[in-house]
Design a protein around this motif. Structure first.
Motif, mmCIF file in Angstrom:
data_model
loop_
_atom_site.group_PDB
_atom_site.id
_atom_site.type_symbol
_atom_site.label_atom_id
_atom_site.label_comp_id
_atom_site.label_asym_id
_atom_site.label_seq_id
_atom_site.Cartn_x
_atom_site.Cartn_y
_atom_site.Cartn_z
ATOM 1 N N LEU A 479 0.833 -1.208 0.000
ATOM 2 C CA LEU A 479 0.000 0.000 0.000
ATOM 3 C C LEU A 479 0.866 1.256 0.000
ATOM 4 O O LEU A 479 0.632 2.190 -0.784
ATOM 5 C CB LEU A 479 -0.919 -0.013 1.218
ATOM 6 N N PHE A 480 1.872 1.282 0.868
ATOM 7 C CA PHE A 480 2.727 2.463 0.963
ATOM 8 C C PHE A 480 3.535 2.657 -0.327
ATOM 9 O O PHE A 480 3.730 3.781 -0.793
ATOM 10 C CB PHE A 480 3.661 2.350 2.160
ATOM 11 N N LYS A 481 4.010 1.546 -0.881
ATOM 12 C CA LYS A 481 4.751 1.644 -2.141
ATOM 13 C C LYS A 481 3.843 2.127 -3.263
ATOM 14 O O LYS A 481 4.265 2.912 -4.127
ATOM 15 C CB LYS A 481 5.361 0.279 -2.489
ATOM 16 N N GLN A 482 2.591 1.664 -3.266
ATOM 17 C CA GLN A 482 1.644 2.104 -4.283
ATOM 18 C C GLN A 482 1.465 3.615 -4.232
ATOM 19 O O GLN A 482 1.411 4.281 -5.265
ATOM 20 C CB GLN A 482 0.285 1.421 -4.088
ATOM 21 N N ALA A 483 1.357 4.159 -3.029
ATOM 22 C CA ALA A 483 1.173 5.603 -2.879
ATOM 23 C C ALA A 483 2.353 6.370 -3.481
ATOM 24 O O ALA A 483 2.170 7.365 -4.196
ATOM 25 C CB ALA A 483 1.006 5.949 -1.401
ATOM 26 N N LEU A 484 3.557 5.908 -3.200
ATOM 27 C CA LEU A 484 4.747 6.586 -3.724
ATOM 28 C C LEU A 484 4.825 6.487 -5.246
ATOM 29 O O LEU A 484 5.077 7.484 -5.935
ATOM 30 C CB LEU A 484 6.008 5.988 -3.089
ATOM 31 N N VAL A 485 4.612 5.276 -5.774
ATOM 32 C CA VAL A 485 4.710 5.071 -7.217
ATOM 33 C C VAL A 485 3.627 5.850 -7.949
ATOM 34 O O VAL A 485 3.881 6.483 -8.994
ATOM 35 C CB VAL A 485 4.626 3.567 -7.553
ATOM 36 N N ALA A 486 2.401 5.836 -7.419
ATOM 37 C CA ALA A 486 1.286 6.509 -8.082
ATOM 38 C C ALA A 486 1.503 8.021 -8.154
ATOM 39 O O ALA A 486 1.338 8.639 -9.211
ATOM 40 C CB ALA A 486 -0.015 6.191 -7.352
ATOM 41 N N VAL A 487 1.874 8.606 -7.048
ATOM 42 C CA VAL A 487 2.081 10.063 -7.022
ATOM 43 C C VAL A 487 3.236 10.459 -7.932
ATOM 44 O O VAL A 487 3.152 11.427 -8.691
ATOM 45 C CB VAL A 487 2.328 10.546 -5.580
ATOM 46 N N GLN A 488 4.311 9.689 -7.874
ATOM 47 C CA GLN A 488 5.457 9.992 -8.722
ATOM 48 C C GLN A 488 5.089 9.882 -10.199
ATOM 49 O O GLN A 488 5.507 10.712 -11.027
ATOM 50 C CB GLN A 488 6.611 9.051 -8.385
ATOM 51 N N ALA A 489 4.298 8.863 -10.545
ATOM 52 C CA ALA A 489 3.890 8.686 -11.938
ATOM 53 C C ALA A 489 3.004 9.839 -12.409
ATOM 54 O O ALA A 489 3.174 10.354 -13.519
ATOM 55 C CB ALA A 489 3.161 7.356 -12.098
ATOM 56 N N LEU A 490 2.067 10.256 -11.583
ATOM 57 C CA LEU A 490 1.188 11.366 -11.962
ATOM 58 C C LEU A 490 1.969 12.669 -12.109
ATOM 59 O O LEU A 490 1.652 13.501 -12.972
ATOM 60 C CB LEU A 490 0.081 11.542 -10.921
ATOM 61 N N GLN A 491 2.986 12.851 -11.289
ATOM 62 C CA GLN A 491 3.738 14.101 -11.330
ATOM 63 C C GLN A 491 4.739 14.157 -12.483
ATOM 64 O O GLN A 491 5.048 15.245 -12.978
ATOM 65 C CB GLN A 491 4.485 14.311 -10.007
ATOM 66 N N HIS A 492 5.233 12.981 -12.918
ATOM 67 C CA HIS A 492 6.352 13.011 -13.866
ATOM 68 C C HIS A 492 6.110 12.252 -15.178
ATOM 69 O O HIS A 492 6.943 12.348 -16.077
ATOM 70 C CB HIS A 492 7.607 12.442 -13.184
ATOM 71 N N ASP A 493 5.034 11.502 -15.281
ATOM 72 C CA ASP A 493 4.788 10.727 -16.494
ATOM 73 C C ASP A 493 3.473 11.171 -17.137
ATOM 74 O O ASP A 493 2.389 10.778 -16.697
ATOM 75 C CB ASP A 493 4.731 9.229 -16.147
ATOM 76 N N PRO A 494 3.539 11.984 -18.190
ATOM 77 C CA PRO A 494 2.307 12.480 -18.830
ATOM 78 C C PRO A 494 1.391 11.358 -19.308
ATOM 79 O O PRO A 494 0.162 11.508 -19.271
ATOM 80 C CB PRO A 494 2.839 13.304 -20.011
ATOM 81 N N GLU A 495 1.961 10.239 -19.749
ATOM 82 C CA GLU A 495 1.130 9.121 -20.209
ATOM 83 C C GLU A 495 0.262 8.588 -19.080
ATOM 84 O O GLU A 495 -0.914 8.265 -19.277
ATOM 85 C CB GLU A 495 2.012 8.001 -20.753
ATOM 86 N N THR A 496 0.845 8.480 -17.885
ATOM 87 C CA THR A 496 0.072 7.999 -16.741
ATOM 88 C C THR A 496 -1.068 8.958 -16.437
ATOM 89 O O THR A 496 -2.211 8.536 -16.181
ATOM 90 C CB THR A 496 0.980 7.845 -15.509
#
Length: 580
Positions: A479-496
């Protein structure tokens, strides 16, 4: 009077004859170990050696008289008539290949003041019994004398996950650049540039810049001449005894060994009980300290628990180990774990000639245990405690993050339903909530399974992620890893971001997110076991420290974090067993 049934007491070495030799270096890189439980006398040092191993190698044991301190020197050879790879090469090529395998081994064990030390030469480190090594010695010196702004290598363990991370930065970097999860990881080895040392190497203009690597042992430049070596060891002992850790590395010592025999026995008793139950994910596999190279070279592994043959496999088999321990008598399981052994082989045929290393089985098992406010974990066969002051700070941080021990905004989680069904129930009962559970964003960066941004999107565009921590801290780590990966993806990956906006728009009750949408808040909703109230007391020990780290990281990215508990609703039907 020292006696041995296997090997006679050696005589002092005669001084070697002087002869003309080229000028040699004043220092050389060696690994220094400090031994525990060995008295600083020749007799005690001699008895502490593994005589069966020495006999098998036909080793020579002598007493030097030039060091001025009690010492024993060993020289031996690991020799086989033919290297293990020859047979394979003959079968592959048909060529008549045959070469012997021969590796020299030297060992110096000596006493300085009230402590006993050992230095291995070539394969000599294999002659030092693991049970005698002070496992925090090298680390103790490193965090006091390595420059925290020029760290070159670091090994850290994540308790409860059986995860070891080895990071190398040959040019050196600040310890902060390594991304150490101070609240969730244990540093086992650290290396980097030495600063302000008073060793032989620091007085030689050719080697004013020097490094040290500290874990169980301490690897650094040591004086070659006997007097310089002894002086260096005295200075190392003084640093460990009298100086405080560097401020940036002080967190390493928040983990302390359990020295109270009564407390250790009590922890052993709890562990014995755990070993008698079905596995609930509490046990994990960990490679023993400073033996990562042996592990990487291993082609076969044999585990023996109260048996002659045991089982051989390509790798360590935790399930077999736990099955063997579970059938032992109550009160004898930990003893069986400590008496059992694990043998690593460098060839898949697992012949005696191919043995790399033998360990006690307990060195391969990790587990964490809570006793009231105190948290302990077993690592490398020894119990450790996280410092009480540190735990208090973690607890306070967790309590600040838990805004609702049991949320009244969310419906109760029917314990017969899996995570997806619960998320659908939330969307049905809470106006404005959009269920996107299982709707993965697949991009060039996140191929394969993709990334799950969140389980539910709230009316104010807060990301809500839910998890049922039904057995161990494992689901919460996810769960904690999901939060980090999701936020990072939304902030830095336009495709996501594009895929997430499309999935929110197409979901039942969905809506169109603003073109400039960026996450600003994450809520972590947790169902503990059978719906017990979520508090700092009921949250798994190492989940607490991982949670604090996750919240700290997300705050540094401009995202706030809140934690809520989910109410559980029991039913008479059998629980859904689908993985969540």
């Amino acid at each position: 009077m020292l006696t041995s049934t296997r090997r006679a007491m050696p005589s002092p070495l005669a001084p070697p004859a002087r002869k003309s030799v080229p000028m040699a270096a004043d220092t050389t890189v060696r690994t220094l170990y400090r031994l525990k439980g060995v008295a600083p006398t020749i007799e005690a040092i001699f008895e502490a050696l593994d005589h069966e191993q020495l006999d098998a190698l036909d080793a020579r044991v002598d007493i030097p008289n030039g060091l001025g301190v009690p010492a024993i020197v060993i020289d031996a050879v690991y020799m086989k008539a033919e290297a293990s790879w020859c047979e394979d090469l003959r079968r592959t090529t048909g060529c008549p290949v045959s070469r012997p395998s021969c590796r020299a081994a030297g060992l110096l064990v000596f006493a300085v003041d009230h402590e006993v030390y050992a230095i291995g030469y070539d394969q000599g480190y294999r002659l030092i019994p693991d049970r005698l090594k002070d496992r925090r010695f090298g680390l103790c010196f490193a965090i006091r004398r390595v420059d925290p702004n020029e760290i070159k290598d670091l090994v850290r363990q994540t308790p409860g996950a059986g995860k070891t991370d080895i990071t190398l930065v040959p040019g050196g970097a600040s310890v902060h650049a390594f991304g150490i999860e101070e609240h969730a990881q244990v540093v086992r080895h650290i290396g980097g540039r030495l600063s302000d040392v008073r060793l032989t190497v620091s007085s030689r203009s050719r080697a004013r810049v020097s490094s040290a690597q500290g874990g169980v042992g301490l690897r650094l430049h040591l004086g070659v001449e006997g007097a310089n070596l002894i002086a260096d060891v005295r200075e190392i002992a003084r640093v460990c005894r009298e100086e405080s850790p560097r401020e940036e590395l002080e967190f390493v010592e928040r983990v302390i060994p359990v020295k109270d025999a009564g407390l250790a026995d009590r922890l052993d008793g709890i562990l014995d009980d755990l070993l008698g139950r079905p596995d609930e994910g509490r046990m994990a596999v960990v490679v023993p300290d400073d033996h990562w190279d042996d592990h990487m070279e291993t082609r076969a592994c044999q585990i023996r628990i109260n048996s002659r043959q045991g089982r051989r496999n390509d790798e360590f088999d935790l399930s077999y180990l736990l099955d063997r321990l579970r059938v032992q008598r109550d009160g004898r399981r930990v003893d069986a774990l400590r008496d059992g052994d694990v043998t690593l082989f460098k060839d898949s045929r697992a012949r005696e000639d191919d043995v790399l290393r033998r360990f006690k089985a307990i060195q391969w098992v990790e587990v964490d245990i809570a006793l009231g406010e105190r948290r302990f974990f077993l690592l490398n066969g020894e119990w450790y405690e996280i410092g009480p002051a540190y735990l208090a700070s973690v607890r306070a941080a967790v309590e600040r993050l838990i805004v609702a021990p049991l949320s009244t905004d969310l419906p109760a989680w029917d314990l017969a339903h899996n995570e997806r069904r619960f998320c659908q129930d939330v969307a049905d009962h809470c106006p404005g909530y959009v269920c996107v559970d299982g709707k993965l964003a697949r991009t060039r960066l996140h191929r394969g399974n993709g990334v799950e941004v969140c389980d539910l999107l709230l009316p104010d565009d807060t990301l809500l992620m839910v998890k049922h921590a039904h057995k161990s801290a494992g689901p919460l780590s996810h769960l904690f890893k999901q939060a980090l990966v999701a936020v990072q993806a939304l902030q830095h990956d336009p495709e996501t971001m594009t895929e997430f906006r499309e999935k929110v728009a197409k979901a039942p009750g969905g809506r169109l997110l603003p073109a400039d949408f960026q996450p600003t808040k994450v809520i972590l909703a947790i169902l503990l076991k059978n719906g017990s109230e979520l508090t700092a007391d009921t949250l798994f020990p190492f989940a607490q420290v991982s949670l604090v780290h996750t919240a700290t990281t997300l705050r540094s990215w401009g995202v706030t974090v809140e934690v809520v508990g989910i109410r559980g609703k029991a039913c008479d039907c059998e629980a859904d067993t689908e993985a969540v």
